[in-house]
Enzyme design. Structure first.
Site, PDB file in Angstrom:
ATOM      1  N   GLY B  42      -4.013  -1.507   3.510  1.00 20.73           N
ATOM      2  CA  GLY B  42      -2.521  -2.179   3.461  1.00 20.73           C
ATOM      3  C   GLY B  42      -2.580  -2.631   1.900  1.00 20.73           C
ATOM      4  N   GLU B  45       0.614   0.822  -1.364  1.00 25.75           N
ATOM      5  CA  GLU B  45       1.931   1.345  -0.595  1.00 25.75           C
ATOM      6  C   GLU B  45       1.284   2.881  -0.377  1.00 25.75           C
ATOM      7  OE1 GLU B  45       4.592  -0.336   0.270  1.00 25.75           O
ATOM      8  OE2 GLU B  45       3.967  -1.967  -1.024  1.00 25.75           O
ATOM      9  N   ASP B  56       5.121  -1.916 -11.272  1.00 25.02           N
ATOM     10  CA  ASP B  56       5.159  -3.241 -10.715  1.00 25.02           C
ATOM     11  C   ASP B  56       4.801  -4.436 -11.601  1.00 25.02           C
ATOM     12  OD1 ASP B  56       5.197  -4.781  -8.078  1.00 25.02           O
ATOM     13  OD2 ASP B  56       3.297  -5.191  -8.807  1.00 25.02           O
ATOM     14  N   LYS B  60       7.281  -7.221 -13.124  1.00 22.40           N
ATOM     15  CA  LYS B  60       7.114  -8.724 -13.184  1.00 22.40           C
ATOM     16  C   LYS B  60       6.547  -9.238 -14.668  1.00 22.40           C
ATOM     17  CE  LYS B  60       4.344  -8.556  -8.928  1.00 22.40           C
ATOM     18  NZ  LYS B  60       3.031  -7.828  -8.075  1.00 22.40           N
ATOM     19  N   GLY B 159      -2.173  -8.202   0.158  1.00 23.63           N
ATOM     20  CA  GLY B 159      -2.362  -8.436   1.492  1.00 23.63           C
ATOM     21  C   GLY B 159      -1.450  -9.340   2.119  1.00 23.63           C
TER      22      GLY B 159
END
Lengths: 292, 292
Positions: B42, B45, B56, B60, B159
């Site tokens: 997990g 993705e 990503d 940021k 997480g």
């Protein structure tokens, strides 16, 4: 971190002490010499006691405990020990055991008993802990939240520029609060943080591992007598290092223990002082097995 | 940090990529295998491209640049490179040169020319840099202010628990802003931060050291031809590592360079691809000599 409760917060909160400890370790230099240099550089105050005896760290620990747990813990309710008795040999001993030495504030809360412990003392930290490698005037805080896990914050903690930056930041915060008309809550603008229904645990109950260094008369049988004292107080010895001491006819004896509690350790220390072969009050350092 | 201007901000902003890189390094495991495990846990993705291709991290970085410099830099204005072509051998090569490999966002501003550069790429970081040792799903940001010096922030970046903690924190912030009636400025509540009069520097002008890994036909003279290409573009070679490659009859050739600029490096890469003995597009990584 608003979604979190904080079982453990610890770190280096005083840049002056960390500078002194780092210099002692790197230059193999005695405390008094490094302290004098720190004063010359403006890292230490003319009266250094607030820094080196741990009180400045205790004041900051008090603020952190309030932010995290909503209770004010007074320094006189904490164990507070300074760095003045640490010697370059302690760094050598610690390194041979895989540790660095840092003056830490440690704030722990047990959410089952709802007890909080705040303490300030020189601590042996495993060399692979990031905080053990934070050197010079840098400060570092490890904050463990029950949801977010451990977060770590590192930055300069002494020196005129870093201090000026922090003071200007405080003034800007104060100005913003005044403009909003929300009054003078500089810490915790919205009133006290939640979770204030915890109480102080008695210091006697703190558990941990210990490092004890003592100067003993260099003759056969001394280690046996010291070991007997430890056994009588149910303290289990993990390692022993014996080296010649500076004083003639003396040896330096370093013990580390397995986990025990503060009551037993302090009782063992009192018995040790009473031994004829122990020449001065032992130096007690604590071992910080924090895991991260 | 309100009293500061920020010449450099850099760090690990994507826990998924850092988890993958750490696992590749520690287990000597190929990218595809580690990525599959990260999906199972997990951390990644189902469509991993937003993470592993660096987008990503770029988003940021864009937010950080706005907070620090008051300008919005779009990801298409940045150099953005992902981690998909890194192999376990790159970690071995990097370690032999004294480096770890991290996917970093790097935001630099030159306050003399008032130019800003924002870039995202896998970076060789010296092993003694704390960020080189930040492993697994942890993120880390180094913020250098002109007054406070360098501060460092470390915490979990992937997480479900760490993400839940951050989301709850955002909701609490939003609720506090709504209650105060100050509107929807979630970032920079008081309006845009100051210092917005800077402009983007052309990527071509970025200076730095480089790591280039290429698969070449294993026959005499190849290194001479590659070195000639580098010399033609005025790129100075700092080190060479030549090892057998997985493909038969092929060798892996790794070069590091002294400081140069992006224009020369890219031109040299184009010339290299045109060489008959170079079997595929070279992998370019950047070396981050940040000093702290």
């Amino acid at each position: 971190l608003v979604a979190n409760r904080f079982p453990r917060i610890y770190g280096i909160l005083n840049g002056t002490c960390n500078y002194i400890l780092t210099q002692m370790e790197e230059l193999d230099a005695p405390y008094a010499e490094v302290l004098a240099e720190a004063k010359r550089l403006g890292y230490a105050e003319a009266d250094e006691s607030l820094d080196v005896d741990g009180w400045d760290t205790a004041h900051k620990a008090s603020v952190l405990a309030w932010l995290a747990h909503g209770v004010w813990v007074r320094p006189d309710q904490m164990i507070v020990e300074g760095i003045g008795r640490i010697t370059p040999a302690d760094f050598v001993n610690a390194a041979s055991l895989g540790f660095g030495i840092k003056l830490l504030a440690v704030i722990t809360r047990d959410f089952e008993t709802n007890e909080i412990v705040v303490r300030v003392h020189p601590t042996l930290l495993p060399e692979n802990n990031v905080i053990a490698r934070v050197s010079g005037v840098f400060n570092a805080i490890s904050v463990t939240g029950d949801v977010v896990g451990t977060t770590l914050y590192i930055g300069r903690g002494a020196g005129q520029d870093a201090t000026a930056s922090a003071v200007i930041s405080d003034i800007a915060d104060a100005a913003a609060l005044l403009r909003r008309g929300t009054g003078a809550h500089f810490i915790g603008e919205e009133g006290p943080p939640p979770g204030g229904n915890c109480r102080m645990a008695p210091a006697q109950r703190i558990r941990g591992r210990y490092y004890v260094r003592m100067t003993v008369t260099d003759r056969p049988g001394v280690l046996a007598r010291v070991a007997a004292v430890m056994a009588r107080h149910r303290m289990s010895i993990a390692s022993v290092i014996q080296t010649p001491a500076a004083q003639s006819g003396a040896a330096s004896l370093v013990l580390t223990t397995h986990e025990s509690d503060e009551r037993s350790m302090q009782a063992a220390l009192r018995s040790m002082v009473a031994l004829e072969s122990v020449r001065e009050a032992p130096l007690l350092l604590r071992i910080g097995d924090f895991g991260d």
